[in-house]
Enzyme design. Structure first.
Site, PDB file in Angstrom:
ATOM      1  N   GLU A   1       0.728  -0.995   0.036  1.00 38.43           N
ATOM      2  CA  GLU A   1       0.076   0.045  -0.105  1.00 38.43           C
ATOM      3  C   GLU A   1       1.066   1.329  -0.073  1.00 38.43           C
ATOM      4  O   GLU A   1       1.884   1.172   0.538  1.00 38.43           O
ATOM      5  CB  GLU A   1      -0.983  -0.193   1.212  1.00 38.43           C
ATOM      6  CG  GLU A   1      -1.551   1.191   1.051  1.00 38.43           C
ATOM      7  CD  GLU A   1      -2.828   1.134   2.148  1.00 38.43           C
ATOM      8  OE1 GLU A   1      -3.977   1.778   2.240  1.00 38.43           O
ATOM      9  OE2 GLU A   1      -2.507   1.003   3.490  1.00 38.43           O
TER      10      GLU A   1
ATOM     11  N   ASN B   1      -2.542  -5.856   5.806  1.00 40.26           N
ATOM     12  CA  ASN B   1      -2.631  -6.992   4.624  1.00 40.26           C
ATOM     13  C   ASN B   1      -3.726  -7.987   5.276  1.00 40.26           C
ATOM     14  O   ASN B   1      -3.749  -8.490   6.542  1.00 40.26           O
ATOM     15  CB  ASN B   1      -1.213  -7.783   4.593  1.00 40.26           C
ATOM     16  CG  ASN B   1      -0.299  -6.767   4.352  1.00 40.26           C
ATOM     17  OD1 ASN B   1      -0.322  -5.946   3.502  1.00 40.26           O
ATOM     18  ND2 ASN B   1       0.977  -6.803   5.136  1.00 40.26           N
TER      19      ASN B   1
ATOM     20  N   GLU C   1      -5.724  -1.972  12.902  1.00 40.67           N
ATOM     21  CA  GLU C   1      -5.405  -3.274  11.755  1.00 40.67           C
ATOM     22  C   GLU C   1      -6.175  -3.986  11.632  1.00 40.67           C
ATOM     23  O   GLU C   1      -6.964  -4.308  10.458  1.00 40.67           O
ATOM     24  CB  GLU C   1      -3.902  -3.623  11.963  1.00 40.67           C
ATOM     25  CG  GLU C   1      -2.994  -2.626  11.923  1.00 40.67           C
ATOM     26  CD  GLU C   1      -2.847  -1.317  10.976  1.00 40.67           C
ATOM     27  OE1 GLU C   1      -3.137  -2.005   9.679  1.00 40.67           O
ATOM     28  OE2 GLU C   1      -2.414  -0.279  11.181  1.00 40.67           O
TER      29      GLU C   1
ATOM     30  N   GLU D   1      -9.275   4.964   6.358  1.00 44.42           N
ATOM     31  CA  GLU D   1      -8.259   5.222   7.633  1.00 44.42           C
ATOM     32  C   GLU D   1      -9.161   5.942   8.550  1.00 44.42           C
ATOM     33  O   GLU D   1      -8.845   5.826   9.792  1.00 44.42           O
ATOM     34  CB  GLU D   1      -7.162   6.132   7.077  1.00 44.42           C
ATOM     35  CG  GLU D   1      -6.162   5.188   6.230  1.00 44.42           C
ATOM     36  CD  GLU D   1      -5.668   4.364   6.589  1.00 44.42           C
ATOM     37  OE1 GLU D   1      -5.756   3.756   7.745  1.00 44.42           O
ATOM     38  OE2 GLU D   1      -5.038   3.372   6.082  1.00 44.42           O
TER      39      GLU D   1
END
Length: 882
Positions: free
Chosen positions: A147, A284, A317, A339
């Site tokens: 990313e 991820n 995350e 985000e």
């Protein structure tokens, strides 16, 4: 004259385009990678199932820093007809691979095969190497960070979030190493000292979420009640430090399953600590990578702040596994959806796990960071047009994360928590395994709530900035006026739909409405009627700071609020907000420094961690601007601040009390750091005593991790060229520690030294091989005395810095840290001149913002110099007895 045609100009129609052409889309990748960890190279093949949807002789996909073997490129149609590429062109500047075929490709699904080679780089992006020591020997790890747009540096692909596909990954690696990817292992075949590991095929996902890690690791594991295997991997011998994060992860998956009304969608979740890692962490799918400081927690040597950091980063995350991975933004314009939401939801999880942390009170820090950046005219809207991959990195900033999270909190508080949760669950259900835009979320929320969400939120996401709401009270009529707030004091032209909440004299008497016009008047007779004395009852607007805006009160209302703070009538978040707004208004020259200082004096008996933490950082910034504007007042300003923090420092003392709160543990260190920086003699002496004991015994109870930063900063205050023993000792501790948190604590303390010659030595140390390039940013905040030398150092080393970091957000930190603290127009011009010939697209926004900050500081300095009775106010506060 017509230019001579080259092969390059042949593919002009595909160049300088923000997005790839849509005539073909990937459905499935079969990717095989063979990393060589000794030579730091890798080779690979990829078979991509491609759906050709319109007539084309070309396939255009992304690739960068790869060499593609031209004779390996083949396309096979569903009827098994083979097409060989007649031209294979890698356009490095556009990071695209153009494949030309002799005839049009048949419509429908075919197979594209490509073989390629690459380098395991050391820039912490794409497929890169990270280095660590094991038994005194240097070892390499191969790891990916894709990313925003770096999967193309590992394999040719359609590297855009909307081009979702499934991934079947196979790795060929040394047989003694651990090899991880997004999915569980399907099969492992050992052949001598190599092994081939193939993984289950992934669900549909974006390229930026693909991940591979190969290296020597230990792990701890647990399971959720649903049977999801959760593991934390880290360097051999550090496995105990993974247990806290493991526990947080298992519980957080349960919290999100309930909140989103949908379980985690993969069979396993791995979290792994990488020694060299540019960001804090990366979400991820099924294999989340972290900096060591964001995942590992050591009971003996980590501070309370480290524990909180690990918990909130893990929660952030894991939120992405739903918000981002399952439902993905359609394009980087909507990055904030990923985000902002993950930031906001991580507080929800942390609050459920650790209610004693009062994490929603601490959330005001997130809002403040957002307000600070968005008060610049060089800010950007939450939704920002992205026209080139190089522009994406710069929007991973406080606008996308913190303003994003803050407007979500504002909307949740406007719609109500339950309605908001129901709508989110249906949004995730509706867009799972697909892509969404900002307006998709608004329409689901609007449908669920019946409120005009689109209209309300567009004013917050499509234009930059935010309003300041000015309030005056005349004859029980509250007059409100909104205007675009800019720290430069310049008039802005925005207008917002502002959710206003207010109360008068008591939290029982409150009112809320939407302020849509430039100005409105509201009769608050009834609200005031409920309070005891109408003439002195306070009015607080923006309750608990739920709205992303500032409030400016007239002198009378300000005085009432100051009184209410002294009398402890106001909630923690409201005390925080009044202080923070006043500081911003003073910096924007809309309020005198004298009135800010008088307000700060009302916080003498403050005990809340979040409020005091902000008071401490504001006092440090005020001391800096006073040193530039009216240096003759600096000693008295420092004395005032020392007196201001004495009450709380006295309450907490130096030594942790048994069973004390997490927040007190964090506060003690911050207070002592502030006292040391303001030159408090007793604090510096006691720090010095404890530091000497610590040097002889690293496990001494007199210097627990929560106190270390304060003590390190304190001992650096006396360091100079001829008295450098404490500096040398700190470097020794740095070299002997293998805990990243201890190393970054030390790096963050060294720059507080006041001797420019030593500062230069420290800055050069940052660029040495002893400091990982990811950690340099921790050491860039230097004392006011070190500003000039840091700027000279940046100029002298700029070429090396750009070479080391390349494009990416880390390089922008050098500019903001070194340039922003200046406060003269001359310096701003000098900075502009230096960078004029060194401009790169990935630093443009940060540079403009940093120069604007210098202008804001310069204007503030001039305003302070013109304040008439500032000296009397400061003297009065410094020697105030009560």
């Amino acid at each position: 004259m017509a230019e001579k045609e080259t092969t390059n100009s042949k593919y002009q129609q595909f160049k300088r385009q923000p997005r790839l052409p849509k005539f073909a889309l990937p459905k499935r990748y079969d990717l095989k990678l063979k990393p060589d960890l000794t030579a730091c190279k890798f080779s690979g093949t990829v078979d991509i199932s491609v759906d050709v949807v319109s007539d084309t002789k070309f396939l255009v996909l992304n690739a960068a820093d790869l060499s593609v073997r031209a004779n390996s490129v083949h396309f096979t149609s569903s009827s098994n007809k083979a097409f060989d590429a007649v031209a294979v062109e890698l356009c490095e500047e556009d990071e695209i691979l153009v494949l030309e075929f002799a005839e049009s490709l048949p419509i429908g699904v075919g197979n594209l095969s490509i073989s390629f080679d690459g380098t395991l780089n050391d820039r912490m992006k794409g497929f890169y190497r990270s280095v660590y020591e094991h038994n005194g020997e240097k070892k390499n790890i191969a790891v990916t960070q894709f990313e925003p747009a770096d999967a193309r540096r590992c394999f040719p692909c359609w590297d855009e979030p909307a081009c979702k596909a499934t991934f079947k990954i196979t790795l060929e690696v040394p047989s003694e190493l651990v090899a991880l990817s997004n999915m569980p292992v399907l099969e492992e075949k050992v052949n001598g000292n190599l092994k081939t590991v193939s993984y289950q095929e992934s669900p549909i996902m974006s390229t930026y979420l693909v991940a591979v890690v190969v290296g020597l690791f230990d792990h701890v594991e647990d399971q959720t009640p649903d049977g999801v295997v959760v593991r934390v991997y880290c360097k051999v011998g550090k496995v105990d430090q993974g247990k806290f994060a493991l526990d947080v992860a298992v519980k957080t998956l349960g919290i999100y399953k309930e909140y989103f009304a949908l379980p985690y969608s993969l069979p396993k979740l791995d979290m792994i600590a990488i020694p060299d890692f540019a960001a804090g962490a990366m979400e991820n799918y099924g294999l989340v990578t972290y900096r060591e400081t964001a995942l590992l927690y050591d009971d003996k040597h980590s501070a309370a702040a480290n524990k909180q950091r690990v918990a909130t980063v893990v929660a952030h995350e894991l939120a992405h596994q739903w918000f981002g991975n399952l439902v993905t933004m359609e394009w980087w314009t909507h990055l904030w959806l990923n985000e902002g939401f993950a930031t906001w939801v991580s507080y929800l999880a942390a609050d459920a796990l650790f209610p004693e942390w009062q994490i929603w009170t601490q959330f005001t820090d997130e809002s403040t960071e957002g307000l600070r950046l968005d008060g610049l005219s060089e800010s950007h809207p939450i939704e920002v047009d992205i026209n080139h991959a190089a522009e994406i990195d710069e929007i991973f900033d406080s606008i996308s994360y913190r303003k994003g999270a803050s407007v979500i909190r504002m909307l949740q508080s406007y719609l109500g928590a339950e309605c908001f949760q129901r709508a989110l669950a249906s949004y995730i259900k509706k867009y799972a395994c697909s892509n969404a835009k900002t307006e998709d979320l608004w329409s689901v929320l609007e449908e669920s709530s019946g409120e005009p969400v689109n209209k309300l939120m567009n004013s917050w996401t499509k234009q930059k900035g935010y309003p300041v709401v000015s309030a005056k009270l005349k004859d029980q009529i509250l007059e409100l006026e909104q205007s675009h707030f800019l720290l430069s004091g310049s008039p802005g032209d925005g207008q917002w739909v502002v959710p206003v909440t207010l109360c008068c004299g008591s939290y029982d008497s409150h009112k809320s409405f939407l302020l849509q016009a430039k100005s409105e008047a509201h009769d608050i007779k009834e609200l005031l009627g409920a309070s005891v004395s109408k003439s002195s009852s306070w009015v607080k607007i923006n309750l608990d700071q739920a709205g992303f805006y500032r409030v400016k009160y007239d002198d009378d209302l300000s005085a009432r609020l100051r009184h209410a703070i002294e009398k402890k009538y106001l909630s923690t978040m409201d005390r925080y907000g009044i202080l923070d707004d006043s500081y911003a208004l003073s910096m924007a020259c809309q309020q005198s420094l004298a009135s800010l200082l008088a307000l700060m004096g009302a916080y003498k008996e403050e005990i809340d961690y979040t409020v005091l933490s902000n008071l401490i950082s504001i006092s440090a910034k005020v001391a800096r601007v006073v040193a530039d504007a009216v240096p003759q007042l600096l000693d008295n300003i420092k004395l005032f601040f020392i007196n201001l923090f004495q009450y709380s420092a006295g309450r907490l003392g130096w030594d942790p009390k048994p069973g004390e709160s997490h927040l007190d543990a964090m506060l003690r260190g911050e207070l002592l750091t502030a006292l040391a920086l303001f030159g408090h003699e007793e604090t510096q002496k006691e720090a010095s005593r404890r530091f000497s004991i610590f040097l002889d015994d690293r496990d001494t109870p007199v210097l627990p991790p929560d106190l270390r930063r304060a003590v390190f900063v304190a001992v650096m205050q006396k360091v100079n060229k001829s008295n450098r023993s404490c500096y040398d000792s700190l470097l020794r501790v740095y070299r002997e520690s293998d805990l990243s948190q201890e190393k970054t604590r030390i790096l963050g303390s060294l720059g507080s030294c006041q001797d420019p010659e030593v500062i230069l030595e420290i800055l050069n140390f940052l660029l040495s091989s002893e400091v990982r390039s990811q950690d340099v940013v921790h050491g860039l905040g230097v004392s006011r005395e070190g500003r000039e030398i840091a700027w000279k150092w940046l100029k002298d080393n700029w070429d090396q810095i750009v070479k080391t970091y390349g494009a990416g957000f880390l390089v922008t930190r050098f500019i903001s840290a070194v340039v922003s603290p200046f406060s003269s127009y001359e310096k701003a011009a000098e900075v502009e001149e230096f960078f004029a010939s060194r401009m790169k697209p990935f630093i443009a926004r940060t540079l403009k913002q940093s120069i604007e900050r210098v202008h804001i500081n310069a204007k503030w300095v001039q305003s302070i110099q013109n304040e008439k009775n500032l000296e009397d106010v400061v003297t009065g506060l410094a020697y105030r007895k009560s």
